[in-house]
Design a protein around this motif. Sequence first.
Motif, short mmCIF file in Angstrom:
data_model
loop_
_atom_site.label_atom_id
_atom_site.label_comp_id
_atom_site.label_asym_id
_atom_site.label_seq_id
_atom_site.Cartn_x
_atom_site.Cartn_y
_atom_site.Cartn_z
N ILE A 155 0.85 -1.13 0.04
CA ILE A 155 -0.03 -0.01 0.05
C ILE A 155 0.88 1.25 -0.05
O ILE A 155 0.54 2.40 -0.63
CB ILE A 155 -1.00 -0.06 1.44
CG1 ILE A 155 -1.81 -1.20 0.86
CG2 ILE A 155 -1.47 1.29 1.42
CD1 ILE A 155 -2.80 -1.37 2.17
N GLU A 156 2.03 1.40 0.82
CA GLU A 156 2.84 2.41 0.80
C GLU A 156 3.47 2.72 -0.57
O GLU A 156 3.55 3.57 -0.89
CB GLU A 156 3.88 2.29 1.83
CG GLU A 156 3.27 2.53 3.32
CD GLU A 156 4.37 2.28 4.25
OE1 GLU A 156 5.52 2.14 3.94
OE2 GLU A 156 4.01 2.40 5.56
N ARG A 157 3.80 1.76 -1.16
CA ARG A 157 4.58 1.91 -2.68
C ARG A 157 3.20 2.33 -3.55
O ARG A 157 3.73 3.29 -4.51
CB ARG A 157 4.81 0.47 -3.12
CG ARG A 157 6.48 0.06 -2.42
CD ARG A 157 6.94 -1.00 -3.33
NE ARG A 157 6.12 -2.27 -3.68
CZ ARG A 157 5.84 -3.26 -2.81
NH1 ARG A 157 6.43 -3.26 -1.57
NH2 ARG A 157 4.94 -4.07 -2.99
N SER A 158 2.32 1.97 -3.30
CA SER A 158 1.16 2.30 -4.30
C SER A 158 1.09 3.99 -3.97
O SER A 158 0.88 4.51 -5.13
CB SER A 158 -0.21 1.69 -4.03
OG SER A 158 0.05 0.27 -4.48
N PHE A 159 0.88 4.21 -2.89
CA PHE A 159 0.68 5.63 -2.69
C PHE A 159 1.94 6.44 -3.03
O PHE A 159 1.68 7.53 -3.43
CB PHE A 159 0.56 5.97 -1.03
CG PHE A 159 -0.93 5.58 -0.47
CD1 PHE A 159 -2.01 6.62 -0.76
CD2 PHE A 159 -1.37 4.67 0.15
CE1 PHE A 159 -3.18 6.50 -0.46
CE2 PHE A 159 -2.59 4.51 0.80
CZ PHE A 159 -3.50 5.44 0.23
N GLY A 160 3.12 5.99 -2.87
CA GLY A 160 4.23 6.61 -3.38
C GLY A 160 4.09 6.84 -4.92
O GLY A 160 4.34 8.01 -5.37
N THR A 161 3.91 5.65 -5.56
CA THR A 161 3.57 5.75 -7.02
C THR A 161 2.86 6.71 -7.27
O THR A 161 2.99 7.72 -8.30
CB THR A 161 3.33 4.54 -7.46
OG1 THR A 161 4.21 3.42 -7.27
CG2 THR A 161 3.11 4.68 -9.08
N LEU A 162 1.51 7.04 -6.73
CA LEU A 162 0.52 8.00 -7.20
C LEU A 162 1.12 9.34 -6.95
O LEU A 162 0.67 10.45 -7.52
CB LEU A 162 -0.74 7.51 -6.54
CG LEU A 162 -1.44 6.44 -6.76
CD1 LEU A 162 -2.53 6.10 -6.00
CD2 LEU A 162 -1.96 6.70 -8.42
N LYS A 163 1.57 9.59 -5.77
CA LYS A 163 2.28 11.03 -5.58
C LYS A 163 3.44 11.44 -6.24
O LYS A 163 3.41 12.47 -6.45
CB LYS A 163 2.78 10.71 -3.85
CG LYS A 163 1.89 10.78 -2.67
CD LYS A 163 2.36 10.59 -1.23
CE LYS A 163 3.22 11.56 -0.83
NZ LYS A 163 3.41 11.49 0.41
N VAL A 164 4.14 10.55 -6.88
CA VAL A 164 5.21 10.81 -7.75
C VAL A 164 4.45 11.29 -9.07
O VAL A 164 4.78 12.32 -9.48
CB VAL A 164 6.09 9.73 -8.23
CG1 VAL A 164 6.75 9.97 -9.51
CG2 VAL A 164 7.11 9.41 -7.08
N ARG A 165 3.34 10.71 -9.48
CA ARG A 165 2.70 11.23 -10.69
C ARG A 165 1.63 12.23 -10.56
O ARG A 165 1.76 13.19 -11.51
CB ARG A 165 1.57 10.09 -11.31
CG ARG A 165 1.06 10.14 -12.66
CD ARG A 165 0.33 9.11 -12.93
NE ARG A 165 1.11 7.84 -13.43
CZ ARG A 165 1.53 7.63 -14.45
NH1 ARG A 165 1.20 8.44 -15.50
NH2 ARG A 165 2.12 6.54 -14.83
#
Length: 88
Positions: free
Chosen positions: A31-41
């Motif tokens: 979940i943290e990786r998913s949030f991180g990916t969205l925050k980068v984009r």
Amino acid sequence: MRLNSINVNLLKCYILLKCFNLKHAKARNCIERSFGTLKVRWGILRSNSCYPIKTQNRFFLGCCLLHNFIRTHMSVDPYEDDVLETFS
């Protein structure tokens, strides 16, 4: 005899707890990786928001939908390199 059965039950509880903690940690990392990916984009997700919770939920859902649409329908993802750099 009674003491052995208590020890066995404690051991079973300990093993179940360790298994639960491992699965919980794996899910949290995902979940943290998913949030991180969205925050980068999506820049709107990087900072605190002054919008109402309902509006923030819609922003987040919209970002998820757009991210999935881009990943499905574009042969080259322009932000993929940025995401890989962030997590490596």
